[in-house]
Design an enzyme around this catalytic site. Structure first.
Site, PDB file in Angstrom:
ATOM      1  CB  THR A  33      -0.989   0.023   1.189  1.00  0.00           C
ATOM      2  OG1 THR A  33      -0.300  -0.329   2.374  1.00  0.00           O
ATOM      3  CG2 THR A  33      -2.134  -0.939   0.979  1.00  0.00           C
ATOM      4  CG  PHE A  40      -7.455  -4.943  -5.633  1.00  0.00           C
ATOM      5  CD1 PHE A  40      -7.663  -3.838  -6.435  1.00  0.00           C
ATOM      6  CD2 PHE A  40      -6.278  -5.648  -5.764  1.00  0.00           C
ATOM      7  CE1 PHE A  40      -6.720  -3.445  -7.363  1.00  0.00           C
ATOM      8  CE2 PHE A  40      -5.319  -5.259  -6.694  1.00  0.00           C
ATOM      9  CZ  PHE A  40      -5.538  -4.151  -7.493  1.00  0.00           C
ATOM     10  CG  HIS A 126      -3.864 -14.753  -4.763  1.00  0.00           C
ATOM     11  ND1 HIS A 126      -4.202 -13.893  -3.755  1.00  0.00           N
ATOM     12  CD2 HIS A 126      -4.209 -15.995  -4.308  1.00  0.00           C
ATOM     13  CE1 HIS A 126      -4.726 -14.559  -2.730  1.00  0.00           C
ATOM     14  NE2 HIS A 126      -4.726 -15.839  -3.040  1.00  0.00           N
ATOM     15  CB  CYS A 134      -2.212 -18.419 -24.313  1.00  0.00           C
ATOM     16  SG  CYS A 134      -3.408 -19.593 -25.023  1.00  0.00           S
ATOM     17  CB  SER A 199      -1.532 -11.421   4.786  1.00  0.00           C
ATOM     18  OG  SER A 199      -2.620 -12.289   4.532  1.00  0.00           O
ATOM     19  CB  SER A 200      -6.659  -9.714   6.536  1.00  0.00           C
ATOM     20  OG  SER A 200      -6.965 -10.247   5.270  1.00  0.00           O
ATOM     21  CG  ASN A 224      -2.448  -7.090   8.799  1.00  0.00           C
ATOM     22  OD1 ASN A 224      -2.110  -6.740   7.664  1.00  0.00           O
ATOM     23  ND2 ASN A 224      -3.715  -7.247   9.146  1.00  0.00           N
TER      24      ASN A 224
HETATM   25 ZN   LIG Z   1      -2.202 -20.128 -26.934  1.00  0.00          ZN
END
Ligand SMILES: [Zn+2]
Length: 252
Positions: A33, A40, A126, A134, A199-200, A224
């Protein structure tokens, strides 16, 4: 124990790092941050105003793929100009010293890599939003290329294999990356100091890692701004600003 003040927090963290052999930093949105990357998930954050597009909807319609890319390009100023913060730099120092072999992160902003940690040692639960893949053949695409095609045709481009091109992130409803999950589990089980930073710790299965580390006898630090469900079992809890707490650990 909850650190009473910043000075106590830094002293206690220093002692824990010094006595540890293998440190595993685990990071969430809070570390970024101060770099201008919004959290988000936070109240008032982007996701409370703009419902994230689930993976099945991305697959189901060109309109959703276009919308996903429109939103991504709208965020580009923030991502493209973000630089590693004090937290990232401190963890890079820990990595270069050999105490931390890798970093596990829930973040998609590429800032650990930008701070000098080798890409193969940043375990991204993530994914990563700074490039695209692709979904079929996994060919990598740069965002600039996608944007050029998008702006020229008004629609999100497909891969040469006709697969859909998506940022290399893990969307809601998309399978967690198996390799990253397995590596994170191994690292959590083999560290003797687990640093949960920014991290929460509410998003499962990621939140299982500090528990795993603790059950294996590691010390647990929770750094945190807000309280977490793991504060009670942590060896040190710090609710100060991450950059302030970690700045003394940046090697010059
Ligand atoms: Zn591809």
């Amino acid at each position: 124990m909850i650190a009473a003040d910043l000075e106590t927090a830094i002293a206690r963290l220093t002692a824990l790092i010094e006595s540890a052999k293998v440190v595993l930093p685990f990071t969430g949105a809070g570390i970024s941050t101060e770099c201008g990357i919004p959290d988000f998930r936070s109240p008032g954050g982007l996701w409370t105003k703009n419902r994230p597009i689930p993976f099945d909807e991305f697959l189901a319609s060109q309109q959703m793929r276009d919308e996903a890319w429109r939103r991504r390009f709208a965020m580009e100023e923030q991502f493209a100009h973000a630089k590693p913060g004090r937290g990232h730099r401190a963890l890079a120092s820990l990595y270069k010293s050999g105490k931390a072999r890798a970093v596990v992160t829930q973040n998609i902003d590429n800032l650990h890599q930008a701070s000098g940690i080798a890409a193969q040692d940043v375990i991204e639960l993530h994914g990563n939003t700074t490039y695209a893949l692709c979904l079929d053949c996994e060919k990598r695409y740069e965002l600039g290329w996608v944007r050029e095609k998008f702006e020229a045709s008004g629609r999100a481009p497909d891969c040469e294999c006709s697969g859909y091109i998506k940022t290399a992130t893990i969307s809601f409803g998309q399978a967690m990356p198996e390799d990253a999950m397995r590596r994170a589990e191994d690292l959590a089980a083999s560290c003797d100091l687990f640093l949960a930073i920014g991290s929460s710790l509410v998003v499962w299965p990621a939140a299982g890692f500090p528990l795993r580390a603790k059950q294996n006898g590691a010390r647990l630090v929770v750094l945190n701004r807000e309280p977490t469900d793991f504060d009670e079992i942590a060896d040190l809890v710090v609710h100060d600003e991450i950059g302030e707490v970690l700045a003394p650990f940046i090697a010059h």
